[in-house]
Design a protein around this motif. Structure first.
Motif, PDB file in Angstrom:
ATOM      1  N   ILE C  51       0.831  -1.206   0.000  1.00  0.00           N
ATOM      2  CA  ILE C  51       0.000   0.000   0.000  1.00  0.00           C
ATOM      3  C   ILE C  51       0.862   1.250   0.000  1.00  0.00           C
ATOM      4  O   ILE C  51       0.650   2.163  -0.783  1.00  0.00           O
ATOM      5  CB  ILE C  51      -0.934  -0.004   1.231  1.00  0.00           C
ATOM      6  CG1 ILE C  51      -1.838  -1.224   1.179  1.00  0.00           C
ATOM      7  CG2 ILE C  51      -1.769   1.270   1.256  1.00  0.00           C
ATOM      8  CD1 ILE C  51      -2.614  -1.447   2.439  1.00  0.00           C
ATOM      9  N   VAL C  52       1.854   1.277   0.884  1.00  0.00           N
ATOM     10  CA  VAL C  52       2.761   2.418   0.921  1.00  0.00           C
ATOM     11  C   VAL C  52       4.127   1.923   0.457  1.00  0.00           C
ATOM     12  O   VAL C  52       4.867   1.310   1.205  1.00  0.00           O
ATOM     13  CB  VAL C  52       2.861   3.017   2.335  1.00  0.00           C
ATOM     14  CG1 VAL C  52       3.824   4.189   2.328  1.00  0.00           C
ATOM     15  CG2 VAL C  52       1.496   3.472   2.801  1.00  0.00           C
ATOM     16  N   SER C  53       4.428   2.179  -0.817  1.00  0.00           N
ATOM     17  CA  SER C  53       5.667   1.682  -1.395  1.00  0.00           C
ATOM     18  C   SER C  53       6.871   2.206  -0.610  1.00  0.00           C
ATOM     19  O   SER C  53       6.895   3.359  -0.233  1.00  0.00           O
ATOM     20  CB  SER C  53       5.766   2.155  -2.838  1.00  0.00           C
ATOM     21  OG  SER C  53       5.442   3.529  -2.892  1.00  0.00           O
ATOM     22  N   HIS C 108       6.281   1.323 -17.420  1.00  0.00           N
ATOM     23  CA  HIS C 108       6.464  -0.056 -16.961  1.00  0.00           C
ATOM     24  C   HIS C 108       5.510  -1.003 -17.703  1.00  0.00           C
ATOM     25  O   HIS C 108       5.857  -2.146 -17.989  1.00  0.00           O
ATOM     26  CB  HIS C 108       6.245  -0.159 -15.457  1.00  0.00           C
ATOM     27  CG  HIS C 108       7.386   0.411 -14.677  1.00  0.00           C
ATOM     28  ND1 HIS C 108       7.381   0.516 -13.307  1.00  0.00           N
ATOM     29  CD2 HIS C 108       8.569   0.922 -15.079  1.00  0.00           C
ATOM     30  CE1 HIS C 108       8.523   1.054 -12.900  1.00  0.00           C
ATOM     31  NE2 HIS C 108       9.254   1.320 -13.961  1.00  0.00           N
ATOM     32  N   ALA C 109       4.320  -0.471 -18.001  1.00  0.00           N
ATOM     33  CA  ALA C 109       3.373  -1.280 -18.756  1.00  0.00           C
ATOM     34  C   ALA C 109       3.946  -1.600 -20.141  1.00  0.00           C
ATOM     35  O   ALA C 109       3.780  -2.711 -20.653  1.00  0.00           O
ATOM     36  CB  ALA C 109       2.037  -0.549 -18.896  1.00  0.00           C
ATOM     37  N   TRP C 134      -0.223  -3.554 -12.584  1.00  0.00           N
ATOM     38  CA  TRP C 134      -0.364  -2.105 -12.389  1.00  0.00           C
ATOM     39  C   TRP C 134      -0.411  -1.721 -10.920  1.00  0.00           C
ATOM     40  O   TRP C 134      -0.008  -0.630 -10.541  1.00  0.00           O
ATOM     41  CB  TRP C 134      -1.570  -1.573 -13.152  1.00  0.00           C
ATOM     42  CG  TRP C 134      -2.891  -2.038 -12.605  1.00  0.00           C
ATOM     43  CD1 TRP C 134      -3.482  -3.246 -12.806  1.00  0.00           C
ATOM     44  CD2 TRP C 134      -3.757  -1.317 -11.746  1.00  0.00           C
ATOM     45  NE1 TRP C 134      -4.659  -3.328 -12.141  1.00  0.00           N
ATOM     46  CE2 TRP C 134      -4.866  -2.143 -11.482  1.00  0.00           C
ATOM     47  CE3 TRP C 134      -3.726  -0.029 -11.179  1.00  0.00           C
ATOM     48  CZ2 TRP C 134      -5.912  -1.742 -10.659  1.00  0.00           C
ATOM     49  CZ3 TRP C 134      -4.776   0.361 -10.370  1.00  0.00           C
ATOM     50  CH2 TRP C 134      -5.852  -0.487 -10.106  1.00  0.00           C
ATOM     51  N   LEU C 135      -0.841  -2.650 -10.076  1.00  0.00           N
ATOM     52  CA  LEU C 135      -0.929  -2.333  -8.640  1.00  0.00           C
ATOM     53  C   LEU C 135       0.449  -2.036  -8.047  1.00  0.00           C
ATOM     54  O   LEU C 135       0.576  -1.293  -7.080  1.00  0.00           O
ATOM     55  CB  LEU C 135      -1.581  -3.500  -7.891  1.00  0.00           C
ATOM     56  CG  LEU C 135      -3.106  -3.495  -7.913  1.00  0.00           C
ATOM     57  CD1 LEU C 135      -3.655  -4.788  -7.333  1.00  0.00           C
ATOM     58  CD2 LEU C 135      -3.659  -2.294  -7.156  1.00  0.00           C
ATOM     59  N   PRO C 140       1.468   6.009  -3.291  1.00  0.00           N
ATOM     60  CA  PRO C 140       0.663   6.980  -2.547  1.00  0.00           C
ATOM     61  C   PRO C 140       0.553   8.314  -3.291  1.00  0.00           C
ATOM     62  O   PRO C 140      -0.481   8.974  -3.231  1.00  0.00           O
ATOM     63  CB  PRO C 140       1.449   7.172  -1.243  1.00  0.00           C
ATOM     64  CG  PRO C 140       2.243   5.935  -1.083  1.00  0.00           C
ATOM     65  CD  PRO C 140       2.540   5.437  -2.468  1.00  0.00           C
ATOM     66  N   GLY C 141       1.625   8.671  -4.028  1.00  0.00           N
ATOM     67  CA  GLY C 141       1.584   9.912  -4.803  1.00  0.00           C
ATOM     68  C   GLY C 141       0.460   9.931  -5.817  1.00  0.00           C
ATOM     69  O   GLY C 141       0.001  10.986  -6.228  1.00  0.00           O
ATOM     70  N   ILE C 142      -0.008   8.739  -6.226  1.00  0.00           N
ATOM     71  CA  ILE C 142      -1.110   8.683  -7.187  1.00  0.00           C
ATOM     72  C   ILE C 142      -2.457   8.828  -6.494  1.00  0.00           C
ATOM     73  O   ILE C 142      -3.239   9.713  -6.813  1.00  0.00           O
ATOM     74  CB  ILE C 142      -1.059   7.372  -8.013  1.00  0.00           C
ATOM     75  CG1 ILE C 142       0.172   7.387  -8.918  1.00  0.00           C
ATOM     76  CG2 ILE C 142      -2.335   7.209  -8.828  1.00  0.00           C
ATOM     77  CD1 ILE C 142       0.296   6.197  -9.835  1.00  0.00           C
ATOM     78  N   TRP C 143      -2.703   7.946  -5.493  1.00  0.00           N
ATOM     79  CA  TRP C 143      -4.057   8.013  -4.935  1.00  0.00           C
ATOM     80  C   TRP C 143      -4.272   9.174  -3.971  1.00  0.00           C
ATOM     81  O   TRP C 143      -5.390   9.621  -3.758  1.00  0.00           O
ATOM     82  CB  TRP C 143      -4.513   6.684  -4.340  1.00  0.00           C
ATOM     83  CG  TRP C 143      -3.537   5.934  -3.465  1.00  0.00           C
ATOM     84  CD1 TRP C 143      -2.735   4.897  -3.853  1.00  0.00           C
ATOM     85  CD2 TRP C 143      -3.269   6.137  -2.080  1.00  0.00           C
ATOM     86  NE1 TRP C 143      -1.980   4.452  -2.799  1.00  0.00           N
ATOM     87  CE2 TRP C 143      -2.296   5.184  -1.695  1.00  0.00           C
ATOM     88  CE3 TRP C 143      -3.770   7.023  -1.120  1.00  0.00           C
ATOM     89  CZ2 TRP C 143      -1.789   5.098  -0.406  1.00  0.00           C
ATOM     90  CZ3 TRP C 143      -3.280   6.931   0.172  1.00  0.00           C
ATOM     91  CH2 TRP C 143      -2.297   5.990   0.513  1.00  0.00           C
TER      92      TRP C 143
END
Lengths: 430, 75, 166
Positions: C51-53, C108-109, C134-135, C140-143
């Motif tokens: 969740i928090v990379s 990355h995709a 994709w997960l 966190p910077g995205i959501w």
């Protein structure tokens, strides 16, 4: 001089004064000013030039640029690598053995490895164009001018120095925005000490082999040593051959604008292509020379002790004896003139082993930890790559300064490594 | 009073430019001459250089150059 | 009326919430990153790394964005003329990082896609992304950006209304 007596000041000053006075009169008579409003620039500068959060905000943006440059470009590096690997496999099928080897190993192999770095360079140019077109880059020079002034440099030198951590090539090209000739020269001459991304794999390999649990510290110390050497070298140049003060920091801070995608893409393209033209020629020649050195005399195993490059390594080795380097390492350092990351590859070729673990084992068996650290320092400080030399030549427009850059970097690298070995000896490491 | 002594937000009129260095020419080129109105916007986070507003645009200069510019403060 | 119109207590409360979220998740990302990089025993992995990379510098950066929002709370509460600045720059930086992390996810995709279509000897170059989903890149910077959207909307509205009637 007579004018000065009559008018009480230099003629050009009096003229400028009179001119602006006239302009002011005309404006006063013709322009009705509305009430001054807070503009977007006022609003944004309040934070970007803020005493407390201004500098942190800059580092945040910097991290965005670095992430974009190195993370987002990785698969595209792979694509370029794939293209050259494919070309190389095609070339290998040419019946003439010499031509096949030249094309497959020398040109497509050597060049392809380095050209894959055009991907992050284009990404970096794009991010920089966005920052520049928005008007933010001028603020960065403004924010860090005091720091750079203390080091005998100009605020505008800050961005090139910083870019150096990514890749020295665009960094040296970015020095073009510095007006003062001496300021620009000092910046160009010190940028190569900024540890670029290509040096990282070398550190990681060596540190991983010798300093297991302190590997991260050893790698980190390279960046610090690079910065310290750059500062000392800049100060030294200011005191000796490039005497004087940094140019005055009288520049306009442009208003912020919304950068356009198309504008930034064009900007990136222009710079990227000019980089490719510059670096490409030198790289091609360099790749061919190194290939010749590694396969001659024809028939020996490429890069082995019997090849020319091996012989060069063995000839130069006594010079590096005090540093504890063996001829294999010296040969790989010669190879790495083309590009720093080649130290790893060429060590593999010269030791005749494949894979990181076996290269590490070969290194551990042949040099002491102190010499290994000296090797890291040497890698950090000597000429970053052939392309940098080419760009220094283009940007300074002088072979004299280019030669000076190369020789001073070699000397500093040698002295730095010698200092490490000496200190290591004094402290009782062996 | 000297331009470098003004606080952010203060406005003033230039009375004399004392610079004798290379900076003098550049200062005049940027429109900073006798009689022009200036306003100090802020100092850089590290305390130097300063940002001023002049002729509706933003100009930055170092403290040591601003020291040689005499001004009278506007009321 | 300039850009400082209608900055009031609701904006201050909003900045406080967004700022705290960015700060807290930035610090969590930092702690996760530190414990992963240095294998520190004292720094237990704070939150599920999925969740928090774990990423030291990204964590610091999110925390900085949070701080900029928080710096704005006081001037906004007082309806000070600087009030709009912190909101504008905070949302600007949040948007920049949202875009950068999205770009990384997209690239990355590409790596993952090429790995699966490239012929045998070449696919190895893209082995890093063989298992990518994709997960992995949902940082966190995205959501957290979802929280900054109202701020962005507000800032843009101010900006555009100013352009229309100068």
């Amino acid at each position: 001089m007579k004018a000065k007596k009559v008018l009480g000041d230099d003629a050009d000053i009096v003229l400028a004064d009179a001119r602006y006075e006239q302009i002011s009169k005309i404006i006063e008579a013709s322009l009705v000013k509305g009430e001054r409003k807070r503009t977007v620039t006022d609003v944004l500068d309040k934070v970007f030039l803020n005493k407390y959060v201004g500098i942190p905000a800059f580092f945040a943006l910097l991290w965005a640029v670095f992430q974009f440059t190195f993370e987002a470009s990785a698969p595209f590096m792979g694509l370029i690598e794939m293209l050259f690997a494919w070309l190389s496999s095609l070339a290998a099928q040419i019946p003439n053995e010499v031509v096949a080897s030249l094309l497959a190993d020398g040109i497509f192999g050597g060049l392809g490895f380095i050209l894959s770095f055009t991907a992050p360079i284009f990404f970096l140019f794009f991010a920089l164009s966005l920052l520049e077109d928005s008007g933010y880059l001028a603020r960065v020079a403004f924010v860090f001018d005091k720091l750079m002034f203390k080091l005998g440099l100009h605020g505008r030198s800050f961005i090139p120095m910083l870019l150096g951590f990514g890749c020295n090539l665009p960094a040296i090209m970015a020095a073009r925005s510095i007006e003062g000739k001496k300021d620009r020269l000092i910046t160009i001459l010190t940028v190569p000490f900024m540890s670029c991304a290509a040096r990282l794999p070398v550190y990681v390999l060596i540190a991983g082999a010798f300093f297991a649990s302190h590997a991260a510290t050893a790698v980190w110390s390279m960046y610090v040593i690079g910065i310290v050497v750059a500062i000392l070298f800049a100060l030294l140049l200011r005191k000796t051959i490039l005497k004087g003060e940094p140019a005055p920091f009288i520049i306009e801070l442009p208003t912020y604008k919304m950068p356009t995608l198309w504008g930034s893409v064009l900007h990136m393209w222009e710079r990227g292509v000019s980089f490719l033209k510059k670096a490409g020629t030198y790289l091609l020649v360099g790749a061919i020379i190194l290939w010749v050195l590694s396969v001659l005399p024809w028939g020996v195993e490429a890069g082995s002790g019997d090849s020319l490059i091996g012989l060069i390594g063995q000839t130069l080795q006594p010079l590096f004896g005090p540093l504890g380097f063996n001829w294999q390492i010296v040969s790989s350092l010669v190879f790495a003139f083309l590009a720093k990351e080649l130290v790893v590859e060429s060590l593999g070729v010269i030791y005749g082993v494949g894979g990181e673990a076996s290269i590490q084992a070969a290194l551990v068996a042949s040099i002491t930890p102190v010499s290994a650290f000296a090797l890291m320092v040497f890698t950090l400080l000597y000429v970053p790559c052939l392309a940098t030399v080419g760009v220094i030549k283009k940007e300074t427009g002088s072979w004299k300064w280019t030669l000076f850059a190369v020789l001073s970097e070699m000397a500093i690298a040698y002295l730095g490594a010698l200092l490490i070995v000496g200190l290591g000896g004094l402290l009782g490491f062996s | 009073m000297r331009l470098s002594e003004l606080k952010p937000g203060q406005e003033a009129t230039v009375t004399k430019i004392e610079n004798t260095t290379t900076a003098r020419r550049r200062i005049m080129d940027m429109g900073l001459v006798k009689g022009s109105k200036v306003k100090v916007i802020c100092r850089a986070p590290l305390g130097d250089p300063l940002e001023i507003e002049i002729r509706d645009y933003k100009l930055s200069l170092r403290k040591k150059d601003a020291q040689n510019i005499l001004v009278t403060e506007a009321e | 009326m300039g850009l400082n119109m209608k900055i009031g207590r609701s904006i201050a409360a909003y900045s406080l919430i967004v700022g705290l979220f960015y700060l807290v998740f930035g610090l969590l990302e930092l702690v996760n990153g530190l414990s992963q990089t240095f294998g520190l025993k004292w720094a237990i992995t704070a939150v599920n790394p999925a969740i928090v990379s774990p990423d030291i510098f990204s964590g610091v950066t999110l925390a900085i964005i949070g701080l900029i929002f928080l710096f704005g709370v006081r001037p906004q509460w007082m309806a000070n003329k600087d009030a709009a600045s912190y909101l504008a720059v905070g949302t600007l930086l949040a948007t920049v990082f949202f875009a950068v992390y999205l770009a990384i996810m997209g690239s990355h995709a590409v790596g993952w896609g090429v790995y699966h279509i490239a012929p045998e000897p070449y696919a190895d170059i893209f082995a890093d992304w063989a298992e990518w989903i994709w997960l992995d890149d949902l940082r966190p910077g995205i959501w957290l950006f979802a929280l900054a959207v109202p701020g962005l909307y507000y800032t843009l509205k101010m900006w555009l209304s100013r352009k229309k009637n100068p």
